[in-house]
Write a protein that holds these residues in place. Structure first.
Motif, PDB file in Angstrom:
ATOM      1  N   ARG A 130       0.822  -1.180   0.000  1.00 54.76           N
ATOM      2  CA  ARG A 130       0.000   0.000   0.000  1.00 54.76           C
ATOM      3  C   ARG A 130       0.870   1.249   0.000  1.00 54.76           C
ATOM      4  O   ARG A 130       1.754   1.386   0.811  1.00 54.76           O
ATOM      5  N   GLU A 138      -4.900   0.472  -6.482  1.00 53.50           N
ATOM      6  CA  GLU A 138      -4.841  -0.617  -5.534  1.00 53.50           C
ATOM      7  C   GLU A 138      -3.643  -1.502  -5.852  1.00 53.50           C
ATOM      8  O   GLU A 138      -3.204  -1.593  -7.001  1.00 53.50           O
ATOM      9  N   ASP A 190      -0.843  -6.254   3.083  1.00 59.11           N
ATOM     10  CA  ASP A 190      -1.917  -6.121   2.107  1.00 59.11           C
ATOM     11  C   ASP A 190      -2.269  -7.392   1.355  1.00 59.11           C
ATOM     12  O   ASP A 190      -3.014  -7.348   0.405  1.00 59.11           O
TER      13      ASP A 190
ATOM     14  N   THR B  15      -8.589  -1.352   4.939  1.00 60.80           N
ATOM     15  CA  THR B  15      -7.651  -0.702   4.037  1.00 60.80           C
ATOM     16  C   THR B  15      -7.396   0.757   4.398  1.00 60.80           C
ATOM     17  O   THR B  15      -6.311   1.257   4.223  1.00 60.80           O
ATOM     18  N   GLU B  60     -10.486  -3.903  -0.714  1.00 58.45           N
ATOM     19  CA  GLU B  60     -10.457  -4.097  -2.159  1.00 58.45           C
ATOM     20  C   GLU B  60     -11.435  -5.207  -2.559  1.00 58.45           C
ATOM     21  O   GLU B  60     -11.895  -5.973  -1.714  1.00 58.45           O
ATOM     22  N   ASP B  61     -11.715  -5.299  -3.856  1.00 58.32           N
ATOM     23  CA  ASP B  61     -12.696  -6.252  -4.408  1.00 58.32           C
ATOM     24  C   ASP B  61     -12.690  -7.646  -3.795  1.00 58.32           C
ATOM     25  O   ASP B  61     -13.674  -8.100  -3.237  1.00 58.32           O
TER      26      ASP B  61
END
Ligand code: ZN
Lengths: 406, 234
Positions: A130, A138, A190, B15, B60-61
């Motif tokens: 990130r 993303e 992440d 996130t 995220e997705d």
């Protein structure tokens, strides 16, 4: 216009910009070269062996370390620190015509262009995490871009990739010539879902292994770095020390040693050259402000804050945090809540920067005592005549780095 | 009685500083000497069914879909709401609670259907400071301030109360001019973490819906942050 003439002209402009103090001239030179000859980077790469270095964190340091090692037996060109977009790359390539190797730091999003233009021999991929989410995509979008771009590498090119980073593994794994490097970095902020299929990714208890039911898994590393020793696939073994503080720097040093083996440099020679570098682009440089002797540290995103806080915790008791939220810092400060600030507890903490109130609120909730201060000078008056660390976000860091004694 | 806060899947839905909402809520309770406990529920861990307040963050997705699958299993999220649990849901977390939301490659994913909203993708991505006027009266706050970053925009498919009228930013988008949603137990918004840090009045309002009137709190840093951010986006 002939390319040689364009370069001469563009460097002249850059020089003018420097002497009139409008800027370093690097961007201006590069932009001019690309405007007059859009394929300049391609032409200038033809007679050179090119190394590309990319990743979310550590690219500037890694590029400097790899360059230092290769320089022991080849003439090189490399970016002016941090100038890792189109113009910065073009400027780097336009220097020293007799250099046979180009070691180029490349922004993650510029990798596709850089691969097409420079036909690299070696691509060093560090990590993907990130960064500033308000302006960059993303993580998996960047990984996808890498994956598509890497397919277009010249057949003989080698990817030196991090085996501990799921996104790097996923982007690189289908290339025939991948050399996997591991420095035992644990877990990944992440990567909770599989980059291949989207299911929840399995992580080992310690965070040193991952896999998925779909078959995606951590590869066996070819080169392994543990504590202070780097071991290779043919029983190579070398001790690596870093002149730059911190765990990330020592991992980057070991990886740079591996990269230099592609240029037939002895492991010991590479390790020696790398150990001699103690500061890159002002990072860990010394700055005196008011009565205080500061050491300057850069933090850009949650992963780099984690690393920097750990490194700083071994340093002086006093620490100043400078947090801005300009475009280059990322305008969104929500990452403050993704960082564990507990390494600051028990230290003498002062907070400044445009977003000092955000940081103060964060530290309040974490129960970390601190003082809020107008600016660095006001902070130095509180600290007095001591050694202290400054941990600064991007724009504050680059303002302060100009004060570093070289 | 211990006030129980559940943070659902921080690895998947966390996130954008979503932990900040959880941490500051617990902190505000602790400052008032109200006993509280935060349970962070990881993937594969047991979800407490009768906690007081549940947090669903942004993601995220793939992470959003993975979280949805867990929450849909045996109707666990629906049961939580039926049991009287309160929910604070941000961005992806809000979309999950609705009827449908978009995913990569044009897919449409069926949500939990707990609130009558549907989300579609709308370009360009909505990124930046967002400023709202609350749709209800909060003594201490005339605005809500936040940061939004989302590709989906949301419309109500039935009568619902939004959280605020958009003064600056996009919020639910689709020309609705509003952000978020308020039901007796659920608050949803596109102001991502840490909305409850930047809006201390909203943080207390969320708690008061469950606990009744709270004593006032001397925590000027959050008021200062609130004022700073409101001013910056005006
Ligand atoms: Zn998978």
């Amino acid at each position: 216009m002939k390319l040689r003439l364009i370069i001469f002209f563009a460097h002249g402009l850059g020089w003018l910009s420097r002497i009139t103090r409008r800027g370093s001239g690097v961007m201006l030179t590069g932009r001019m070269i690309l405007k007059l000859q859009p394929n300049a980077a391609k032409i200038l790469s033809r007679k050179r062996r090119v190394v590309l270095v990319s990743g979310t964190n550590g690219k500037t340091t890694s590029t400097a370390l790899i360059d230092a090692a290769i320089k022991t037996s080849h003439q090189t060109v490399t970016n002016f620190t941090g100038a890792n977009l189109f113009a910065g790359i073009a400027t780097a390539l336009s220097q020293n015509n007799s250099a046979t190797v180009a070691v180029l730091e490349v922004d993650e999003m510029v990798i596709p262009w850089a691969i097409k233009q420079t036909s690299p021999e070696l691509v060093v991929l560090l990590n993907l995490g990130r960064d500033q989410l308000d302006r960059l995509s993303e993580v998996r979008v960047v990984a996808q871009k890498w994956k598509e771009a890497l397919v277009g590498l010249p057949k003989k090119a080698v990817i030196l990739a991090d085996a501990d980073d799921p996104f790097v593994v996923w982007a690189s794994q289908h290339w025939k010539r991948v050399i996997w490097f591991s420095s035992g970095s644990l877990g990944h902020l992440d990567a909770s879902t599989c980059p291949e299929c989207g299911e929840v990714l399995w992580w080992s208890e310690k965070g040193d292994d991952f896999s998925c039911a779909c078959g995606f898994a951590r590869p066996q590393p070819d080169w392994k770095f543990t504590r202070d020793t780097l071991k290779g696939p043919k029983k190579e073994k070398v001790k690596v020390v870093s002149g730059i503080p911190g765990k990330a720097a020592i991992s980057n040093s070991a990886r740079a040693v591996v990269a230099s083996t592609f240029f037939d440099i002895e492991l010991d020679d590479a390790a020696d050259a790398i150990a001699r570098i103690s500061s890159v682009d002002g990072r860990f440089g010394k700055v005196v402000i008011g009565p205080t002797r500061f050491r300057l540290l850069l933090s850009k995103n949650p992963a780099s804050w984690k690393e920097t806080l750990a490194t700083s915790a071994e340093g002086p008791a006093s620490v100043l945090l400078v947090v801005n939220a300009n475009t280059q810092d990322g305008k969104d400060t929500s990452w403050l809540w993704d960082v564990d600030f507990s390494p600051l507890s028990g230290r003498r903490v002062i907070v400044t920067g445009d977003r000092r109130t955000d940081v103060s609120a964060r530290l309040n909730v974490a129960g970390i005592g601190h003082v809020v201060s107008e600016n660095e000078l006001a902070a130095s008056k509180i600290f007095g005549s001591v050694d202290a660390d400054i941990i600064a976000s991007y724009t504050a860091f680059h303002r302060l780095a100009k004060l570093v004694k070289r | 009685m211990t006030f129980t806060i559940v943070h659902l899947f921080p690895e998947l839905l966390g996130t954008y500083g979503d932990r900040g909402n959880v941490d500051v809520t617990a902190w505000r309770l602790t400052q008032r000497e109200i006993e509280n406990e935060v349970i962070a529920v990881g993937i594969g861990e047991k979800i407490p069914k009768s906690a007081d307040l549940y947090f669903l963050g942004g993601g995220e997705d793939d992470a959003q879909i993975a979280a949805l699958e867990i929450l849909a299993r045996k109707g666990v999220m629906r049961k939580i709401v039926e049991n009287g649990g309160h929910v604070f849901a941000v961005c992806a977390g809000l979309q999950i609670l609705g009827e449908s939301f978009p995913a990569s490659a044009g897919r449409v994913i069926a949500g939990l259907g707990i609130i009558p909203i549907e989300t579609t993708s709308a370009a360009p991505r909505s990124v930046g400071e967002i400023l709202l006027k609350p749709t209800f009266s909060i003594e201490s706050e005339r605005h809500f301030t936040g940061f939004e970053n989302h590709a989906g925009q949301t419309r109500f498919t039935d009568d619902l109360q939004p959280l605020g009228i958009v003064v600056r930013g996009v919020g639910n988008g689709l020309n609705t001019g509003v952000d978020g949603v308020v039901t007796p137990q659920i608050i949803g918004t596109y102001m991502h973490g840490p909305a409850l840090v930047r809006n201390p009045g909203l943080a207390d309002w969320v708690l008061e819906r469950k606990l009744g009137a709270l004593t006032s709190l001397d925590a000027s840093i959050f008021d200062r942050l609130h004022e700073e951010r409101v001013k910056a986006s005006q």
